[in-house]
Design an enzyme around this catalytic site. Structure first.
Site: not given
Ligand code: THU
Length: 163
Positions: A62, A64, A73, A75, A112, A115
């Protein structure tokens, strides 16, 4: 009116020793890459490792951002990179691991919604199903088909005009 029901199924492994070598290795890759996550805001570090049909493993973590929604993210970082580098190669499996205080979380975490949508798009492009492995210290969960993560999906069929 009719009530309809959808069921999903997943597997629980109580030890990594129950997994094939290729998946154990994929989880190791996910853990390693989680350590390189850029997560100064949540301090929740996630790693994803994508196993391709050509045997290559592509990893992502990830990323940010101080403008929070600009981050991405693990993924999607991994999968978009895999699709960018190897657009014609199928994805066989994805392993996902999260760390807190640099230690693997106790229970598996799952992708999430955004994703899940991206993983399903990848699966829809290829003829074969994508297996997913969610690893925690206590157990590993897996699904054999990404559709188990997102029933009633929005896909390219949904865009076709049917009046
Ligand atoms: N995150 C992931 O990278 N993957 C997931 O499956 C869940 C959440 C990231 C996004 C954000 O950087 C942090 O974890 C906290 O939500």
């Amino acid at each position: 009116m009719k009530q309809k029901k959808l069921t999903i199924s997943y597997t629980e492994y109580n030890s990594e020793s129950e997994l094939p070598e290729s998946i154990k290795n994929l989880i190791i890759n996910a853990k390693k890459t989680a350590l390189n996550a850029y997560a100064p805001y949540s301090k929740f570090m996630v790693g994803a490792a994508v196993l391709l049909a050509n045997g290559k493993i592509v990893t992502g973590n990830n990323q940010e951002n101080s403008a929070y929604p600009s981050g991405l993210c693990a993924e999607r970082v991994a999968l978009f990179y895999a699709n960018a580098q190897y657009p014609k190669v199928a994805v066989e499996a994805i392993a996902i691991v999260a760390l807190q205080n640099k230690k693997e979380v106790l229970n598996p975490i799952y992708p999430c919604g955004a994703c899940r949508q991206v993983i399903l798009e990848s699966q829809g492009k290829q003829k074969t199903q994508i297996k997913l492995f969610f690893a925690g210290q206590n157990c590993i969960h897996s699904v054999d088909d990404a559709s188990n993560l997102l029933p009633l999906e929005f896909d390219k069929e949904s865009l076709k005009v049917k009046l």
